[in-house]
Enzyme design. Structure first.
Site, short mmCIF file in Angstrom:
data_model
loop_
_atom_site.label_atom_id
_atom_site.label_comp_id
_atom_site.label_asym_id
_atom_site.label_seq_id
_atom_site.Cartn_x
_atom_site.Cartn_y
_atom_site.Cartn_z
N LYS A 202 42.66 49.67 9.88
CA LYS A 202 42.42 50.55 10.39
C LYS A 202 42.59 51.83 9.38
O LYS A 202 43.09 51.72 8.60
CB LYS A 202 43.28 51.27 11.54
N1 GLU Z 1 37.60 51.59 16.68
C1 GLU Z 1 37.29 50.74 17.66
C2 GLU Z 1 38.61 49.93 18.18
O1 GLU Z 1 39.66 50.54 18.13
C3 GLU Z 1 36.30 49.47 17.26
C4 GLU Z 1 36.66 48.77 16.04
C5 GLU Z 1 35.43 47.89 15.29
O2 GLU Z 1 34.54 47.95 16.13
O3 GLU Z 1 35.73 47.34 14.51
O4 GLU Z 1 38.59 48.75 18.47
#
Ligand code: GLU
Length: 476
Positions: free
Chosen positions: A107
Site C-alpha cells: 500500500k
Molecule cells: N485500493 C484498493 C484496495 O484497497 C484497490 C487495490 C488494487 O486494485 O490493487 O483494495
C-alpha cells in the site's frame, strides 16, 4: 472493552490476525513472519510550485512478498501515516489471498490534501512521487503494482504509468506497472465501479444463503432492505446506486463529511451525487432530513450498514449503539478490533473488508493480465460466439414457423442471446464468480468450526492458511 484505549489501525489489524492465528496450527515462528510488514519506504521530496519549494512525504509499504508482484492502492490524504499504510498493506495481503489474486500485499500513501492543488500541480507532484517509487522498483509490472485508493483515480494512475514508461522505454509490459488506468491508457472496462459492484455481488451471495440471512436476524432478499451508506465516494456511490437501482434496496441514509441525510422512504442516490458535485456536500439537499452530526446516522435503524469512507468509524465510542444487524465493510478497517468484539457479542453479522471490498483488486488483476497479454478480453471470441448463437437462433426460427401459433420465441430472446460477451460482460462475470467463490470459502469455515463464530475470523483463517502454504511451498 468499553473504557479501554482504542488500539491504532495497525494494532487493530494485528489483533484480528492474532485472534484467527490462535485457532490455527501454524509452524512456530511462521505466524509472526506472516503478520509483520516486510518493509516500509518513506520518501520526502520537493516540488517547486507557485514560486516556492514544497516538501511532500510519501510511503510505500510492502507487507508480504509470498507472491509477486505485490499489489495495493496509493492514497492521497492528510491523515496518511506509516501506521495506516502498514495496516492497509497487511489487509491487501489477506484480501488478495482470500479472493485468489496472485499478489502479495502492499500500500502507498502521500500526505497531501489534493483539493488544494491545481491539476497541473497534482500532475507534477504525482510524477515526482512515481519517479521516487519507480527508481526503487516500488512501481514495477513484475514487482509492485499500485492502483487507486482514496484521493486518487484514473487520472493519477495514467500519470504514474506514463512516468514509469518514460523511465523504462524498452519495457514492453510497462502498462502493467499500475492498474486503475483510464481505458485509453491501457485500463479495463468496469474497473472504476469494480469495488462498488463487488459490494453488490457480495451482498447478493450473502442473501443466497438462508442460514446466513437468519444469523443476521433478517429474512427475504435485498429487495426492500433499508440501507445506510457512509461516504458517497467512488465505492459508496456505486454500491448504493447498484443496490437501489438493480436490487430494490432502499437507501434511507447517506453520511458525508458535512453531515448526513435521512429519509425513511428512500433517497435517490444519483440526485444526491449530482448535488454533491454541484454544492460540495449534502447540506441543503431538498428531499431528506439533514443532520449536522453525520456519524449519528451510523446508529440509525436500518437493515444494512455500509461504511464506505474511513477506517475506525465504528469504534468503542459508538459500537454498542449500532442498530444494523448486518454491516458490510466497503472501506478498509471501518470497525476497530474493540468495536468488532462488542458487535460480535451483540450478534451483528459483519461482512469483513478483506472480502467485501475485494472487487477493486480483483478487476485490477484482470487489468494487469490484459496489459501483459496485450489484447482486450473477448476480442478473439466475441464474433465467433455470436455466429454459433446464430445457428441456434435459425433453428429456433424454423421451429417457430413450424409450430405456428402454438409456440414462439420470447420477444427479446433473440437479441439478448445473440450478443457475444465483450470485455465488460467478461469482467463482470469474472468478478461475480470471484465474489461467490470467496464467500463460500469463508462461510465454510464459519459454519464448520465450532470455535469460529464470525465471518472475519473465517476470512483471516482462509487467507492466513493460503499465505502459509505458499511460504511453505517456496521457502521464506
Ligand atoms: N485500493 C484498493 C484496495 O484497497 C484497490 C487495490 C488494487 O486494485 O490493487 O483494495
Amino acid at each position: 472493552m468499553t473504557g479501554t484505549k482504542e488500539p491504532s489501525f495497525r494494532e487493530s489489524v494485528d489483533l484480528m490476525f492474532n485472534r484467527a492465528a490462535s485457532l490455527m496450527d501454524l509452524p512456530p515462528g511462521l505466524e509472526e513472519k506472516i503478520r509483520v510488514c516486510n518493509a516500509t519506504y518513506t520518501v520526502r521530496f520537493g516540488v517547486r510550485l507557485r514560486g516556492d519549494i514544497h516538501t511532500f512525504t510519501g510511503y510505500r509499504s510492502v507487507h508480504s512478498e509470498h507472491m509477486e508482484p505485490v499489489k495495493g492502492g496509493i492514497r492521497y490524504a492528510m491523515a496518511v501515516n506509516q501506521d495506516e499504510v502498514e495496516a492497509l498493506a497487511a489487509l491487501m495481503t489477506y484480501k488478495c489471498a482470500l479472493v485468489e489474486t496472485p499478489f502479495g500485499g502492499s500500500k502507498g500513501g502521500l500526505r497531501i490534501d489534493p483539493r488544494k492543488y491545481e491539476e497541473h500541480e497534482l500532475e507534477q507532484i504525482t510524477r515526482r512521487f512515481a519517479y521516487e517509487l519507480a527508481k526503487r522498483d516500488l512501481i514495477n509490472p513484475s514487482q509492485n503494482v499500485p492502483a487507486p485508493d482514496m484521493g486518487t483515480g484514473e487520472r493519477e494512475m495514467a500519470w504514474m504509468a506514463d512516468q514509469y514508461a518514460r523511465m523504462n522505454t524498452t519495457d514492453i509490459n510497462s502498462r502493467a506497472c499500475v492498474t486503475g488506468k483510464p481505458l485509453n491508457a491501457g485500463g479495463i472496462a468496469g474497473r472504476v465501479e469494480a469495488t462498488g459492484r463487488g459490494i453488490q455481488y457480495a451482498l447478493r451471495e450473502f442473501f443466497r444463503n438462508p442460514e446466513d440471512i437468519k444469523a443476521a436476524g433478517l429474512s427475504g432478499t435485498l429487495d426492500g432492505k433499508r440501507v445506510v451508506v457512509q461516504g458517497l465516494g467512488n465505492v459508496g456511490y456505486h454500491a448504493a446506486k447498484f443496490l437501489s437501482e438493480e436490487d430494490g434496496s432502499r437507501i434511507v441514509g447517506v453520511i458525508e463529511w458535512d453531515g448526513a441525510l435521512y429519509n425513511p422512504d428512500g433517497i435517490d442516490v444519483e440526485s444526491v451525487r449530482q448535488w454533491i458535485v454541484k454544492h460540495g456536500g449534502v447540506k441543503d439537499y431538498p428531499d431528506a432530513t439533514h443532520t449536522a452530526e453525520g456519524s449519528s446516522v451510523l446508529e440509525a435503524d436500518c437493515d444494512i450498514l455500509v461504511p464506505a469512507a474511513l477506517e475506525g468509524v465504528i469504534n468503542l465510542s459508538n459500537a454498542d449503539r449500532i442498530k444494523a444487524p448486518l454491516i458490510i465493510e466497503a472501506a478498509n478497517g471501518p470497525v476497530t478490533a474493540g468495536a468488532d468484539e462488542i458487535l460480535r457479542k451483540k450478534g451483528t453479522v459483519i461482512i469483513p473488508d478483506m472480502y467485501a471490498n475485494a472487487g477493486g483488486v480483483t478487476v485490477s488483476y484482470f487489468e494487469w493480465v490484459k496489459n501483459l497479454s496485450h489484447i482486450r478480453f473477448g476480442r478473439m471470441q466475441r464474433r465467433q460466439e455470436e455466429s454459433r448463437h446464430e445457428l441456434i437462433i435459425s433453428e429456433l426460427e424454423r421451429l417457430d414457423r413450424y409450430l405456428g401459433d402454438a409456440w414462439s420465441m420470447s420477444p427479446d430472446f433473440k437479441s439478448k442471446y445473440l450478443k457475444g460477451a465483450g470485455e465488460l460482460e467478461l469482467v463482470r462475470s469474472g468478478l461475480d464468480d470471484t465474489m461467490r467463490i470467496a464467500y463460500q470459502a469463508m462461510r465454510e469455515v464459519w459454519h464448520s468450526r465450532s470455535d469460529v463464530d464470525d465471518l472475519r475470523t473465517a476470512a483471516y483463517i482462509v487467507a492466513i492458511d493460503r499465505v502459509s502454504k505458499s511460504y511453505r511451498a517456496k521457502g521464506l
